[in-house]
Design a protein around this motif. Structure first.
Motif, PDB file in Angstrom:
ATOM      1  N   LYS A  46       0.856  -1.181   0.000  1.00 25.16           N
ATOM      2  CA  LYS A  46       0.000   0.000   0.000  1.00 25.16           C
ATOM      3  C   LYS A  46       0.895   1.235   0.000  1.00 25.16           C
ATOM      4  N   ARG A  47       0.338   2.360  -0.426  1.00 24.45           N
ATOM      5  CA  ARG A  47       1.102   3.607  -0.492  1.00 24.45           C
ATOM      6  C   ARG A  47       1.706   3.920   0.887  1.00 24.45           C
ATOM      7  N   GLY A  48       3.031   4.098   0.917  1.00 25.00           N
ATOM      8  CA  GLY A  48       3.724   4.437   2.148  1.00 25.00           C
ATOM      9  C   GLY A  48       3.981   3.267   3.093  1.00 25.00           C
ATOM     10  N   GLU A  49       3.543   2.066   2.719  1.00 28.01           N
ATOM     11  CA  GLU A  49       3.707   0.903   3.597  1.00 28.01           C
ATOM     12  C   GLU A  49       5.136   0.370   3.508  1.00 28.01           C
ATOM     13  N   GLU A  50       5.703   0.053   4.660  1.00 24.37           N
ATOM     14  CA  GLU A  50       7.021  -0.575   4.701  1.00 24.37           C
ATOM     15  C   GLU A  50       6.904  -2.017   4.204  1.00 24.37           C
ATOM     16  N   ALA A  51       7.939  -2.498   3.535  1.00 29.94           N
ATOM     17  CA  ALA A  51       7.894  -3.842   2.955  1.00 29.94           C
ATOM     18  C   ALA A  51       7.674  -4.914   4.027  1.00 29.94           C
ATOM     19  N   ARG A  52       8.328  -4.795   5.180  1.00 25.22           N
ATOM     20  CA  ARG A  52       8.157  -5.789   6.259  1.00 25.22           C
ATOM     21  C   ARG A  52       6.691  -5.852   6.701  1.00 25.22           C
ATOM     22  N   ASP A  53       6.078  -4.680   6.870  1.00 26.61           N
ATOM     23  CA  ASP A  53       4.675  -4.636   7.293  1.00 26.61           C
ATOM     24  C   ASP A  53       3.766  -5.231   6.216  1.00 26.61           C
ATOM     25  N   GLY A  54       4.065  -4.922   4.958  1.00 30.47           N
ATOM     26  CA  GLY A  54       3.270  -5.455   3.853  1.00 30.47           C
ATOM     27  C   GLY A  54       3.380  -6.963   3.742  1.00 30.47           C
ATOM     28  N   ALA A  55       4.583  -7.482   3.984  1.00 28.37           N
ATOM     29  CA  ALA A  55       4.785  -8.934   3.924  1.00 28.37           C
ATOM     30  C   ALA A  55       3.927  -9.636   4.978  1.00 28.37           C
ATOM     31  N   MET A  56       3.910  -9.089   6.183  1.00 26.44           N
ATOM     32  CA  MET A  56       3.109  -9.695   7.249  1.00 26.44           C
ATOM     33  C   MET A  56       1.613  -9.537   6.977  1.00 26.44           C
ATOM     34  N   ARG A  57       1.200  -8.357   6.481  1.00 30.76           N
ATOM     35  CA  ARG A  57      -0.214  -8.128   6.170  1.00 30.76           C
ATOM     36  C   ARG A  57      -0.694  -9.082   5.085  1.00 30.76           C
ATOM     37  N   GLU A  58       0.059  -9.174   4.002  1.00 33.75           N
ATOM     38  CA  GLU A  58      -0.347 -10.052   2.902  1.00 33.75           C
ATOM     39  C   GLU A  58      -0.394 -11.515   3.347  1.00 33.75           C
ATOM     40  N   THR A  59       0.564 -11.935   4.158  1.00 32.94           N
ATOM     41  CA  THR A  59       0.569 -13.311   4.649  1.00 32.94           C
ATOM     42  C   THR A  59      -0.670 -13.580   5.486  1.00 32.94           C
ATOM     43  N   LEU A  60      -1.026 -12.652   6.361  1.00 31.35           N
ATOM     44  CA  LEU A  60      -2.232 -12.809   7.171  1.00 31.35           C
ATOM     45  C   LEU A  60      -3.481 -12.837   6.294  1.00 31.35           C
ATOM     46  N   GLU A  61      -3.574 -11.917   5.319  1.00 30.29           N
ATOM     47  CA  GLU A  61      -4.744 -11.857   4.436  1.00 30.29           C
ATOM     48  C   GLU A  61      -4.896 -13.127   3.610  1.00 30.29           C
ATOM     49  N   GLU A  62      -3.791 -13.660   3.096  1.00 29.52           N
ATOM     50  CA  GLU A  62      -3.880 -14.785   2.169  1.00 29.52           C
ATOM     51  C   GLU A  62      -3.905 -16.147   2.855  1.00 29.52           C
ATOM     52  N   THR A  63      -3.305 -16.238   4.048  1.00 32.49           N
ATOM     53  CA  THR A  63      -3.226 -17.552   4.705  1.00 32.49           C
ATOM     54  C   THR A  63      -4.011 -17.628   6.008  1.00 32.49           C
ATOM     55  N   GLY A  64      -4.368 -16.480   6.580  1.00 26.98           N
ATOM     56  CA  GLY A  64      -5.009 -16.467   7.894  1.00 26.98           C
ATOM     57  C   GLY A  64      -4.026 -16.671   9.031  1.00 26.98           C
TER      58      GLY A  64
END
Length: 143
Positions: A46-64
């Motif tokens: 997302k705009r302004g999102e740090e890569a580490r935070d995005g990696a954790m967010r996407e993992t949670l969204e896609e895998t639960g």
């Protein structure tokens, strides 16, 4: 003269857990029906999102699954519809949660590294299995 396009920035995890049998580790792979492929969880930042935070967010969204990030793994660079994409990855140990199918991800499997390696659709994703095993100092029989 064409101006080079800025790459699409994305991040993801090579999600792992200790095998329930107590023998080695297992990797989580997801199936995306839109692409009909097996891959590691990842997605656009997302705009302004740090890569580490995005990696954790996407993992949670896609895998639960919640996770704890470990070492950074190689960044993958490739083209999608003639546009450069850059995906940063981390080794991530699953710490809890449960998978729920969605339109974006309809299946998730936990597999030993050698089986995960064979299941992955893209060759570039297979490289991350070896990188994870090296980062965790685990041997990957059958890779």
């Amino acid at each position: 003269m064409t101006v080079p396009q800025k790459p699409v920035r994305a991040a993801g995890c090579v999600l792992w857990r200790r095998a329930p049998s107590g023998d080695g580790i297992e990797l989580a792979l997801i199936r995306r029906p839109k692409w009909w492929d097996w891959s590691h969880p990842k997605g656009k930042l997302k705009r302004g999102e740090e890569a580490r935070d995005g990696a954790m967010r996407e993992t949670l969204e896609e895998t639960g699954m919640t996770c704890e990030l470990g070492p950074e793994l190689p960044t993958l660079r490739y083209l999608v519809d003639n546009r450069p994409k850059e995906v940063r990855y981390w080794a991530a140990e699953a710490t809890g949660g449960s998978f729920e199918p969605s339109r974006e991800v309809d299946r998730m499997l936990w597999l030993p590294p050698a089986a995960a390696y064979r299941y992955l659709t893209q060759e570039r994703d297979k490289e991350l299995v070896a990188a994870l095993l090296s980062a965790l100092h685990v041997t990957g029989e059958g890779l």
